[in-house]
Design an enzyme around this catalytic site. Structure first.
Site, mmCIF file in Angstrom:
data_model
loop_
_atom_site.group_PDB
_atom_site.id
_atom_site.type_symbol
_atom_site.label_atom_id
_atom_site.label_comp_id
_atom_site.label_asym_id
_atom_site.label_seq_id
_atom_site.Cartn_x
_atom_site.Cartn_y
_atom_site.Cartn_z
ATOM 1 N N ARG A 106 38.684 -5.312 -21.844
ATOM 2 C CA ARG A 106 40.012 -4.809 -22.236
ATOM 3 C C ARG A 106 39.894 -3.709 -23.297
ATOM 4 N NH1 ARG A 106 41.726 -10.792 -23.870
ATOM 5 N NH2 ARG A 106 40.204 -11.145 -22.223
ATOM 6 N N LYS B 152 26.581 -14.508 -24.467
ATOM 7 C CA LYS B 152 26.826 -15.451 -23.374
ATOM 8 C C LYS B 152 25.653 -16.433 -23.261
ATOM 9 C CE LYS B 152 29.568 -12.460 -20.333
ATOM 10 N NZ LYS B 152 30.757 -13.317 -20.254
HETATM 11 N N1 BES Z 1 32.898 -9.917 -17.618
HETATM 12 C C1 BES Z 1 33.457 -11.064 -18.220
HETATM 13 C C2 BES Z 1 34.336 -11.862 -17.266
HETATM 14 C C3 BES Z 1 33.614 -12.674 -16.220
HETATM 15 C C4 BES Z 1 32.937 -13.813 -16.567
HETATM 16 C C5 BES Z 1 33.675 -12.302 -14.905
HETATM 17 C C6 BES Z 1 32.306 -14.565 -15.600
HETATM 18 C C7 BES Z 1 33.063 -13.078 -13.923
HETATM 19 C C8 BES Z 1 32.374 -14.199 -14.279
HETATM 20 C C9 BES Z 1 34.334 -10.663 -19.406
HETATM 21 O O1 BES Z 1 33.886 -9.565 -20.125
HETATM 22 C C10 BES Z 1 34.348 -11.823 -20.324
HETATM 23 O O2 BES Z 1 33.330 -12.133 -20.870
HETATM 24 N N2 BES Z 1 35.524 -12.436 -20.503
HETATM 25 C C11 BES Z 1 35.662 -13.579 -21.340
HETATM 26 C C12 BES Z 1 36.938 -13.395 -22.127
HETATM 27 C C13 BES Z 1 37.097 -14.403 -23.219
HETATM 28 C C14 BES Z 1 36.062 -14.165 -24.293
HETATM 29 C C15 BES Z 1 38.494 -14.283 -23.765
HETATM 30 C C16 BES Z 1 35.713 -14.820 -20.450
HETATM 31 O O3 BES Z 1 36.309 -14.766 -19.390
HETATM 32 O O4 BES Z 1 35.132 -15.822 -20.854
HETATM 33 MN MN MN Z 2 32.507 -10.125 -21.619
#
Ligand code: BES
Ligand code: MN
Ligand code: ZN
Length: 503
Positions: free
Chosen positions: A359, A285
């Site tokens: 997931r 990230k």
């Molecule tokens: N934990 C995150 C989702 C999230 C991001 C929650 C920001 C709250 C604030 C999750 O694991 C994630 O990184 N999801 C990705 C999925 C994508 C790679 C398909 C996302 O939402 O960007």
């Molecule tokens: Mn994630």
């Protein structure tokens, strides 16, 4: 806080403060009118000067009101009487509690619980009063901090005893039971917030497992079992283990079983995403706000909170709380984009983005849950940033194919003020998960990210009555008031109360 219930006249209360409601425009509630009368129209005369006209959330404190026994009388604005609903009740109660705590009063009697709230009864008013008070006064306590260090920032003369008034002696029993329920719910929310707020170097998968065992020791009806990586390997949980591989912190699968009904009653099962830190893994990230990914275990925290509250309330249901707990980190052994893994269900997954890790741990936990033959199964997860875009911080995303279950959850959210809103889970979206190298990919592209995440989970819940709550937008607040909210513990408790009532 020490809580109690009482019936009696407001002018006769020998306490630091008596709290009464005032409606717009300068309309006195019953208890306020009683004080006005005995004091020779004192409240009325003050209000005519324009200091208080009953607007929602307004607070005005009077000292030495003639012919009353309390040190202070607090007038709390409740808005228009016809519009006094659950939201306004929350606003008024919160304003009163914050003002009480900031003031010199150590004890108080609140008459707000006597007000008519549209669509709600006395039991609700008392329960909510406790929940709102605890929510308003919560402050994060760093683990291991000495009491002295905390004192510097502490309130000088905090409120320590709060009594809620009921109109009639006949209501005392009911109100006392509601008080105990509200207290248990508030403790559940507090636990969820505390776990969420802990720094990620403290709150690891092993730490969560220890806290679960502690809960098991606290409640007779609760048994806790923890699987370590070798156990999970033996179960074939290849998806879950793929996420943990990049971290020094070994994964845990935590199972908390509460028995409040006969053993042959099918349980409600809650599965909470417990990513104690989500760096994204190899699909790292960006740096901005990455600290907030310590909140990526708030789904797990809500399961802890609910299990704790349900056990304290001794609800007559069976409940299983399942928490897959991992840390998602990059590293030499970490899962890479392109890796294909086999889930416990036997379905294979091409991991195209290691940041779509939630997931992957949930699919194995959901499959594992089959052995409990759930009446209903609900997973709770900070799953997608897309959900924050879609619904903001007001509602959890709610998805599932069992329409009755989805409706019950939505209604529980409405009643508890902890809302969820449905998104479609049509099969049309499933094709976004196609992979050339496995049964499915773990990401579905840019469009409808919350829905494709739920589509992924749906492939592991066939034949079960399942719903999914995406709490990415509601589980914590950012900015200056950064912190876990304890949501959706209130929604889930309201839902389970309904299950208990219809059993
Ligand atoms: N934990 C995150 C989702 C999230 C991001 C929650 C920001 C709250 C604030 C999750 O694991 C994630 O990184 N999801 C990705 C999925 C994508 C790679 C398909 C996302 O939402 O960007
Ligand atoms: Mn994630
Ligand atoms: Zn995540």
């Amino acid at each position: 806080m020490e809580y109690s219930i009482k019936s009696g006249n407001p002018e006769k209360q020998r306490v630091g403060c008596v709290v009464v409601g005032v409606f717009e425009h300068r309309r006195l509630s019953g208890p306020a009118a009683a004080i006005d009368q005995i004091s020779g129209g004192y409240l009325g005369s003050i209000m005519r000067r324009g200091d208080m006209d009953g607007r929602p959330g307004q607070v005005f404190i009077l000292h030495n009101v003639p012919n009353t026994l309390s040190d202070r009388v607090m007038l709390v604005g409740c808005g228009r009487e016809r519009e006094f609903d659950a939201g306004r009740y929350q606003q008024a109660t919160e304003a009163a509690v914050k003002a009480l705590n900031a003031n010199g009063a150590r004890d108080a009697v609140s008459y707000l619980t006597e007000l008519n709230v549209r669509g709600q009864d006395l039991a609700w008013r008392v329960r909510r009063a406790v929940e709102i008070t605890e929510q308003a006064l919560y402050r994060y306590q760093a683990p291991g901090t000495a009491a002295a260090a905390q004192e510097q920032t502490a309130v000088r003369r905090p409120l320590t005893r709060l009594t809620f008034a009921v109109a009639s002696r006949r209501d005392l029993g009911l109100a006392e039971r509601s008080l105990a329920e509200g207290d248990a719910a508030a403790n559940g929310v507090r636990l969820a917030r505390e776990l969420g707020n802990l720094p990620p170097n403290v709150c690891t998968p092993a730490y969560l497992a220890d806290r679960a065992r502690q809960l098991g020791d606290e409640h007779d009806a609760l048994t806790v079992e923890v699987l370590d990586p070798a156990d999970m390997e033996a179960q074939g949980m290849g998806a879950l283990l793929a996420v943990a591989r990049g971290s020094r912190q070994p994964a845990r699968l935590i199972v908390m079983r509460y028995q409040g009904a006969p053993a042959d009653t099918a349980p409600q099962v809650l599965v909470g995403k417990g990513v104690t830190f989500d760096s994204g893994g190899i699909s790292l990230k960006p740096a901005a706000k990455m600290d907030e990914m310590k909140f990526d275990m708030c789904g797990a925290a809500s399961v802890f909170g609910v299990v704790h509250a349900v056990a304290a309330m001794e609800l007559p249901i069976n409940l299983v709380g399942i928490v897959p707990a991992v840390e998602n980190m990059p590293g030499g052994a970490a899962t890479k984009p392109g890796d294909v893994v086999e889930s416990m269900s036997g379905q294979t997954i091409e991991i195209l983005n290691t940041d779509a890790e939630g997931r992957l741990i949930l699919c194995d936990a959901l499959h594992y849950a089959r052995r409990f033959e759930p009446a209903n199964i609900i997973d709770i997860a900070t799953l997608t940033g897309a959900c924050v875009v879609a619904l903001g911080s007001h509602a959890s995303g709610l998805l599932g194919k069992d329409e009755a279950l989805v409706r019950r959850l939505q209604e529980a959210g409405e009643r508890s003020g902890d809302r969820a809103w449905p998104l479609p889970l049509w099969d049309d979206y499933q094709r976004q998960l196609r992979s050339n190298f496995a049964d499915m990919a773990n990401v579905g592209g840019r469009e409808a990210g919350t829905i494709t995440a739920a589509c992924f989970l749906s492939r592991f819940t066939d034949g079960m009555s399942w719903a999914h709550l995406d709490i990415a937008g509601v589980a914590w607040t950012g900015g200056r008031r950064k912190g876990a909210t304890g949501r959706p513990v209130p929604l889930l408790l309201e839902y389970l109360r309904g299950v208990a009532a219809s059993a």
